[in-house]
Design a protein around this motif. Structure first.
Motif, PDB file in Angstrom:
ATOM      1  N   LEU A   1      13.019 -17.074   7.717  1.00  0.00           N
ATOM      2  CA  LEU A   1      12.611 -15.711   7.362  1.00  0.00           C
ATOM      3  C   LEU A   1      12.793 -15.479   5.863  1.00  0.00           C
ATOM      4  O   LEU A   1      13.892 -15.609   5.321  1.00  0.00           O
ATOM      5  CB  LEU A   1      13.432 -14.698   8.169  1.00  0.00           C
ATOM      6  N   TRP A   2      11.679 -15.115   5.187  1.00  0.00           N
ATOM      7  CA  TRP A   2      11.620 -14.902   3.730  1.00  0.00           C
ATOM      8  C   TRP A   2      11.370 -13.427   3.461  1.00  0.00           C
ATOM      9  O   TRP A   2      10.415 -12.853   4.000  1.00  0.00           O
ATOM     10  CB  TRP A   2      10.498 -15.769   3.152  1.00  0.00           C
ATOM     11  N   GLY A   3      12.241 -12.819   2.652  1.00  0.00           N
ATOM     12  CA  GLY A   3      12.132 -11.383   2.391  1.00  0.00           C
ATOM     13  C   GLY A   3      11.514 -11.070   1.046  1.00  0.00           C
ATOM     14  O   GLY A   3      11.823 -11.735   0.050  1.00  0.00           O
ATOM     15  N   GLU A   4      10.668 -10.071   1.020  1.00  0.00           N
ATOM     16  CA  GLU A   4      10.022  -9.649  -0.223  1.00  0.00           C
ATOM     17  C   GLU A   4      10.043  -8.120  -0.267  1.00  0.00           C
ATOM     18  O   GLU A   4      10.220  -7.446   0.779  1.00  0.00           O
ATOM     19  CB  GLU A   4       8.583 -10.196  -0.251  1.00  0.00           C
ATOM     20  N   ASN A   5       9.908  -7.572  -1.474  1.00  0.00           N
ATOM     21  CA  ASN A   5       9.805  -6.121  -1.598  1.00  0.00           C
ATOM     22  C   ASN A   5       8.495  -5.812  -2.295  1.00  0.00           C
ATOM     23  O   ASN A   5       8.338  -6.104  -3.478  1.00  0.00           O
ATOM     24  CB  ASN A   5      10.992  -5.551  -2.386  1.00  0.00           C
ATOM     25  N   THR A   6       7.538  -5.272  -1.558  1.00  0.00           N
ATOM     26  CA  THR A   6       6.201  -5.024  -2.112  1.00  0.00           C
ATOM     27  C   THR A   6       5.999  -3.564  -2.522  1.00  0.00           C
ATOM     28  O   THR A   6       4.926  -3.211  -3.001  1.00  0.00           O
ATOM     29  CB  THR A   6       5.096  -5.446  -1.115  1.00  0.00           C
ATOM     30  N   ASP A   7       7.027  -2.714  -2.343  1.00  0.00           N
ATOM     31  CA  ASP A   7       6.876  -1.291  -2.706  1.00  0.00           C
ATOM     32  C   ASP A   7       6.562  -1.128  -4.199  1.00  0.00           C
ATOM     33  O   ASP A   7       5.613  -0.436  -4.573  1.00  0.00           O
ATOM     34  CB  ASP A   7       8.154  -0.502  -2.393  1.00  0.00           C
ATOM     35  N   GLY A   8       7.368  -1.755  -5.049  1.00  0.00           N
ATOM     36  CA  GLY A   8       7.185  -1.608  -6.492  1.00  0.00           C
ATOM     37  C   GLY A   8       5.916  -2.303  -6.968  1.00  0.00           C
ATOM     38  O   GLY A   8       5.211  -1.811  -7.848  1.00  0.00           O
ATOM     39  N   LYS A   9       5.607  -3.456  -6.362  1.00  0.00           N
ATOM     40  CA  LYS A   9       4.382  -4.189  -6.726  1.00  0.00           C
ATOM     41  C   LYS A   9       3.149  -3.365  -6.349  1.00  0.00           C
ATOM     42  O   LYS A   9       2.187  -3.286  -7.111  1.00  0.00           O
ATOM     43  CB  LYS A   9       4.346  -5.546  -6.030  1.00  0.00           C
ATOM     44  N   GLY A  10       3.194  -2.745  -5.173  1.00  0.00           N
ATOM     45  CA  GLY A  10       2.076  -1.884  -4.746  1.00  0.00           C
ATOM     46  C   GLY A  10       1.923  -0.706  -5.693  1.00  0.00           C
ATOM     47  O   GLY A  10       0.802  -0.306  -6.040  1.00  0.00           O
ATOM     48  N   PHE A  11       3.058  -0.175  -6.136  1.00  0.00           N
ATOM     49  CA  PHE A  11       3.022   0.940  -7.096  1.00  0.00           C
ATOM     50  C   PHE A  11       2.347   0.502  -8.395  1.00  0.00           C
ATOM     51  O   PHE A  11       1.479   1.200  -8.933  1.00  0.00           O
ATOM     52  CB  PHE A  11       4.448   1.435  -7.357  1.00  0.00           C
ATOM     53  N   LEU A  12       2.731  -0.676  -8.899  1.00  0.00           N
ATOM     54  CA  LEU A  12       2.147  -1.157 -10.173  1.00  0.00           C
ATOM     55  C   LEU A  12       0.638  -1.392 -10.046  1.00  0.00           C
ATOM     56  O   LEU A  12      -0.113  -1.099 -10.975  1.00  0.00           O
ATOM     57  CB  LEU A  12       2.831  -2.456 -10.620  1.00  0.00           C
ATOM     58  N   ILE A  13       0.200  -1.876  -8.876  1.00  0.00           N
ATOM     59  CA  ILE A  13      -1.252  -2.068  -8.676  1.00  0.00           C
ATOM     60  C   ILE A  13      -1.959  -0.708  -8.678  1.00  0.00           C
ATOM     61  O   ILE A  13      -3.042  -0.558  -9.246  1.00  0.00           O
ATOM     62  CB  ILE A  13      -1.536  -2.843  -7.370  1.00  0.00           C
ATOM     63  N   SER A  14      -1.327   0.306  -8.078  1.00  0.00           N
ATOM     64  CA  SER A  14      -1.982   1.630  -8.056  1.00  0.00           C
ATOM     65  C   SER A  14      -2.120   2.173  -9.477  1.00  0.00           C
ATOM     66  O   SER A  14      -3.116   2.815  -9.808  1.00  0.00           O
ATOM     67  CB  SER A  14      -1.264   2.611  -7.120  1.00  0.00           C
ATOM     68  N   LEU A  15      -1.150   1.889 -10.359  1.00  0.00           N
ATOM     69  CA  LEU A  15      -1.279   2.297 -11.765  1.00  0.00           C
ATOM     70  C   LEU A  15      -2.404   1.497 -12.438  1.00  0.00           C
ATOM     71  O   LEU A  15      -3.247   2.060 -13.142  1.00  0.00           O
ATOM     72  CB  LEU A  15       0.014   2.056 -12.544  1.00  0.00           C
ATOM     73  N   LYS A  16      -2.385   0.185 -12.219  1.00  0.00           N
ATOM     74  CA  LYS A  16      -3.374  -0.699 -12.854  1.00  0.00           C
ATOM     75  C   LYS A  16      -4.797  -0.282 -12.471  1.00  0.00           C
ATOM     76  O   LYS A  16      -5.698  -0.262 -13.308  1.00  0.00           O
ATOM     77  CB  LYS A  16      -3.100  -2.142 -12.406  1.00  0.00           C
ATOM     78  N   ASN A  17      -4.977   0.080 -11.192  1.00  0.00           N
ATOM     79  CA  ASN A  17      -6.307   0.508 -10.741  1.00  0.00           C
ATOM     80  C   ASN A  17      -6.774   1.777 -11.450  1.00  0.00           C
ATOM     81  O   ASN A  17      -7.952   2.096 -11.443  1.00  0.00           O
ATOM     82  CB  ASN A  17      -6.314   0.739  -9.222  1.00  0.00           C
ATOM     83  N   GLU A  18      -5.828   2.505 -12.022  1.00  0.00           N
ATOM     84  CA  GLU A  18      -6.162   3.725 -12.777  1.00  0.00           C
ATOM     85  C   GLU A  18      -6.158   3.440 -14.280  1.00  0.00           C
ATOM     86  O   GLU A  18      -6.108   4.365 -15.092  1.00  0.00           O
ATOM     87  CB  GLU A  18      -5.147   4.826 -12.464  1.00  0.00           C
ATOM     88  N   GLY A  19      -6.116   2.157 -14.642  1.00  0.00           N
ATOM     89  CA  GLY A  19      -6.163   1.775 -16.054  1.00  0.00           C
ATOM     90  C   GLY A  19      -4.836   1.940 -16.784  1.00  0.00           C
ATOM     91  O   GLY A  19      -4.799   1.979 -18.013  1.00  0.00           O
ATOM     92  N   VAL A  20      -3.735   2.021 -16.034  1.00  0.00           N
ATOM     93  CA  VAL A  20      -2.425   2.231 -16.665  1.00  0.00           C
ATOM     94  C   VAL A  20      -1.583   0.958 -16.543  1.00  0.00           C
ATOM     95  O   VAL A  20      -1.357   0.460 -15.436  1.00  0.00           O
ATOM     96  CB  VAL A  20      -1.671   3.414 -16.007  1.00  0.00           C
ATOM     97  N   SER A  21      -1.125   0.441 -17.702  1.00  0.00           N
ATOM     98  CA  SER A  21      -0.252  -0.737 -17.710  1.00  0.00           C
ATOM     99  C   SER A  21       1.147  -0.287 -18.146  1.00  0.00           C
ATOM    100  O   SER A  21       1.272   0.634 -18.947  1.00  0.00           O
ATOM    101  CB  SER A  21      -0.812  -1.753 -18.708  1.00  0.00           C
ATOM    102  N   VAL A  22       2.188  -0.943 -17.623  1.00  0.00           N
ATOM    103  CA  VAL A  22       3.551  -0.554 -17.998  1.00  0.00           C
ATOM    104  C   VAL A  22       4.078  -1.355 -19.200  1.00  0.00           C
ATOM    105  O   VAL A  22       5.118  -1.013 -19.761  1.00  0.00           O
ATOM    106  CB  VAL A  22       4.561  -0.689 -16.829  1.00  0.00           C
ATOM    107  N   GLU A  23       3.360  -2.398 -19.577  1.00  0.00           N
ATOM    108  CA  GLU A  23       3.837  -3.293 -20.633  1.00  0.00           C
ATOM    109  C   GLU A  23       4.067  -2.537 -21.945  1.00  0.00           C
ATOM    110  O   GLU A  23       3.181  -1.834 -22.443  1.00  0.00           O
ATOM    111  CB  GLU A  23       2.817  -4.408 -20.846  1.00  0.00           C
TER     112      GLU A  23
END
Ligand code: NDP
Length: 284
Positions: free
Chosen positions: A101-123
């Protein structure tokens, strides 16, 4: 010719879980891709998690989502963790890789994609996060790993806020500070991205908004809310009135679900189908 009557199983363990719409979204995605997968929405009490995780192995499930109250407790039943999940100290999804069993946390990654889809980068950006709970931890760590320059954690409970700020400073390259939230918060000068990661505004609390001096929200600032039910929160309405670029919580929900879909099936997720299904579910 032999037929296969067996479906691959995934799902969610949590309590409360009855009102979690993830299964409808994932099942629509499986159908759209012609995959014989079932998503089971399962009520699992706090003390029954070990038995439930043994069930994931015994039923040869492909994986599972974890929600309240299991995101941290599940760590002791996992064999491996992703880098982000081990820094965050919580997982929202597990993949069963041939019995490991391998654990991942996709909450923050999903959040970053939702920003990216709106043209917003956090870099290189300055990010302010209201809250220091599970959603704030995932978002804060992922923003730092994605190259945010500075992160400010604003939280009511000092201990929780300081712990998260310390974790991000110690384990990532981003500068991070904690600000106590005991009066109307004035958004720090130079902020590019302002996020509500508390549950304030979540149904049925739809008439509440975070205690912020909204006149310190600047035009063009990206302002996002993790709350998705109802997605048009008062927080976002106040920010929109000041000319901010607002991004609601549905994008985070859909995109973490899309990442989970791909991790379980190995198939690209039909994101449009998932968005449409959720919108229909919320009557939008
Ligand atoms: P937690 O219980 O872990 O954390 C809640 C946070 O909200 C804490 O920081 C708490 O502060 C703060 N808070 C709650 N009430 C108040 C208040 N009245 N004033 C100030 N601060 C307050 O919850 P989660 O992080 O798991 O979830 C937070 C929200 O994120 C929920 O609405 C959830 O639905 C949403 N979410 C959305 C996702 C999506 O895909 N869009 C995914 C995951 C979560 P304190 O520490 O001071 O108690």
């Amino acid at each position: 010719m032999s037929k296969n009557y067996r479906a691959e199983l995934v799902g969610a363990f949590g309590n409360p879980i009855d009102e979690n719409p993830t299964g409808v979204m994932e099942e629509a995605a499986f159908a759209a891709k012609g995959l014989n997968f079932r998503y089971l929405t399962v009520k699992v009490e706090k003390d029954d998690l070990e038995a439930a995780m043994n069930g994931v192995k015994a039923f040869n499930m492909k994986g599972i989502n974890l929600t309240i109250p299991h995101k941290v407790n599940v760590l002791k039943y996992l064999d491996e963790l992703s880098e982000a999940a081990s820094i965050i100290g919580a997982v929202n999804m597990v993949v069963n890789k041939d019995g490991k069993l391998w654990g991942e946390n996709t909450d923050g990654k999903g959040f970053l994609i939702s920003l990216k889809n709106e043209g917003v980068s956090v870099e290189g950006k300055q990010v302010v996060i209201l809250g220091a709970g599970g959603a704030a931890r995932a978002i804060g760590v992922e923003c730092a790993l994605a190259g945010a320059k500075k992160i400010i954690i604003v939280n009511r409970n000092r201990e929780r806020g300081e712990e998260l700020a310390g974790l991000i400073s110690d384990k990532t390259a981003a500068a991070c500070e904690y600000v106590e939230w005991n009066s109307s918060y004035q958004v720090a000068d130079g902020t590019d991205i302002f996020i509500n990661a508390t549950c304030i505004g979540l149904y049925p609390d739809v008439n509440s908004k975070p205690d912020v001096d909204y006149d310190t929200v600047k035009p063009g600032m990206a302002v996002s809310d993790v709350v998705f039910n109802d997605p048009n929160t008062l927080f976002l309405q106040e920010a929109a009135k000041r000319g901010a670029h607002t991004i609601n919580g549905l994008g985070m929900l859909v995109n973490q679900g899309a990442l989970n879909f791909t991790l379980w099936t190995g198939v690209e997720a039909p994101v449009d189908v998932m968005v449409d299904t959720l919108k229909k579910e919320f009557g939008l």
